[in-house]
Design a protein around this motif. Structure first.
Motif, short mmCIF file in Angstrom:
data_model
loop_
_atom_site.label_atom_id
_atom_site.label_comp_id
_atom_site.label_asym_id
_atom_site.label_seq_id
_atom_site.Cartn_x
_atom_site.Cartn_y
_atom_site.Cartn_z
N THR A 40 0.82 -1.20 0.00
CA THR A 40 0.00 0.00 0.00
C THR A 40 0.86 1.25 0.00
O THR A 40 0.59 2.21 -0.74
CB THR A 40 -0.95 0.00 1.22
N GLN A 41 1.91 1.26 0.82
CA GLN A 41 2.78 2.43 0.88
C GLN A 41 3.50 2.66 -0.44
O GLN A 41 3.59 3.79 -0.92
CB GLN A 41 3.82 2.26 2.01
N LEU A 42 4.01 1.59 -1.06
CA LEU A 42 4.68 1.73 -2.34
C LEU A 42 3.71 2.23 -3.40
O LEU A 42 4.03 3.14 -4.18
CB LEU A 42 5.33 0.41 -2.78
N ALA A 43 2.53 1.66 -3.42
CA ALA A 43 1.51 2.09 -4.39
C ALA A 43 1.20 3.57 -4.23
O ALA A 43 1.16 4.32 -5.22
CB ALA A 43 0.25 1.25 -4.23
N ARG A 44 1.01 4.00 -3.01
CA ARG A 44 0.68 5.40 -2.75
C ARG A 44 1.81 6.32 -3.23
O ARG A 44 1.56 7.34 -3.87
CB ARG A 44 0.43 5.60 -1.26
N ARG A 45 3.05 5.94 -2.94
CA ARG A 45 4.20 6.78 -3.34
C ARG A 45 4.37 6.82 -4.85
O ARG A 45 4.85 7.81 -5.40
CB ARG A 45 5.47 6.27 -2.67
N LEU A 46 3.98 5.73 -5.54
CA LEU A 46 4.09 5.69 -7.00
C LEU A 46 2.86 6.27 -7.70
O LEU A 46 2.88 6.46 -8.91
CB LEU A 46 4.31 4.24 -7.48
N GLY A 47 1.79 6.49 -6.94
CA GLY A 47 0.57 7.02 -7.53
C GLY A 47 -0.21 5.97 -8.31
O GLY A 47 -0.83 6.28 -9.33
N VAL A 48 -0.14 4.72 -7.83
CA VAL A 48 -0.90 3.64 -8.47
C VAL A 48 -1.74 2.95 -7.40
O VAL A 48 -1.59 3.21 -6.20
CB VAL A 48 0.03 2.61 -9.15
N ALA B 70 7.69 2.48 -18.06
CA ALA B 70 9.06 2.93 -17.82
C ALA B 70 9.15 4.01 -16.74
O ALA B 70 10.06 3.97 -15.90
CB ALA B 70 9.68 3.43 -19.12
N ASN B 71 8.23 4.95 -16.74
CA ASN B 71 8.31 6.02 -15.75
C ASN B 71 8.09 5.50 -14.33
O ASN B 71 8.77 5.91 -13.40
CB ASN B 71 7.33 7.17 -16.07
N LYS B 72 7.17 4.56 -14.15
CA LYS B 72 6.92 3.98 -12.83
C LYS B 72 8.08 3.07 -12.43
O LYS B 72 8.47 3.02 -11.26
CB LYS B 72 5.61 3.19 -12.81
N LEU B 73 8.65 2.37 -13.38
CA LEU B 73 9.80 1.51 -13.11
C LEU B 73 10.97 2.35 -12.60
O LEU B 73 11.62 2.00 -11.62
CB LEU B 73 10.20 0.75 -14.38
N SER B 74 11.22 3.47 -13.25
CA SER B 74 12.29 4.36 -12.85
C SER B 74 12.05 4.93 -11.44
O SER B 74 12.96 4.95 -10.60
CB SER B 74 12.42 5.50 -13.86
N MET B 75 10.83 5.37 -11.19
CA MET B 75 10.49 5.90 -9.87
C MET B 75 10.65 4.82 -8.80
O MET B 75 11.20 5.06 -7.72
CB MET B 75 9.04 6.41 -9.85
#
Length: 130
Positions: free
Chosen positions: A31-39, A56-61
């Motif tokens: 949940t925390q990772l999803a929130r930080r990535l905006g997914v 690619a943009n989410k992978l980089s983030m």
């Protein structure tokens, strides 16, 4: 690192395994990772279960947030993280299980590749009307 101890290497782990391992090492929940990535959390779950892959943009983030390289997430090679440190006794006890998991994963990969070839052949024959 050799094949017996490289928990996250190309032959031992999938993209999803590496995402989950790096996320846990970073002390984050899905949940925390999803929130930080905006997914959505379901998106992260899909990545960790190898049902989908990030753009690619989410992978980089994600690589930046987890302090690993994009190449390591994708292939297990490059700047990443080591597997768990086990005590000497635990390592000896778990080694046969890890070896069996790797053997099964190799068999599954081989079967998957064989299935893909058969599906492709079938699709081509159906397209030709054979």
């Amino acid at each position: 690192m050799n094949d017996e101890t490289d928990w996250f290497g190309p032959e031992a782990a999938t993209f999803g395994d590496r995402v989950a391992g790096a996320r846990e090492a970073a002390g984050m929940t899905q949940t925390q990772l999803a929130r930080r990535l905006g997914v959505k959390k379901a998106t992260v779950v899909g990545w960790e279960n190898d049902l989908s892959e990030p753009r690619a943009n989410k992978l980089s983030m994600m690589a930046g947030m987890l302090n690993v390289s994009i190449m390591w997430l994708l292939t297990g090679e490059g700047e990443g993280m080591d597997g768990p440190v086990l005590s000497e006794g635990a390592d000896m006890e778990l080694a046969p299980l890890v070896a069996e998991i790797r053997a099964i994963r190799g068999e599954m990969r081989s079967s998957s590749e064989r299935l893909a070839r058969v599906e492709k052949t079938l699709r081509l024959k159906l397209e030709k009307g054979e």
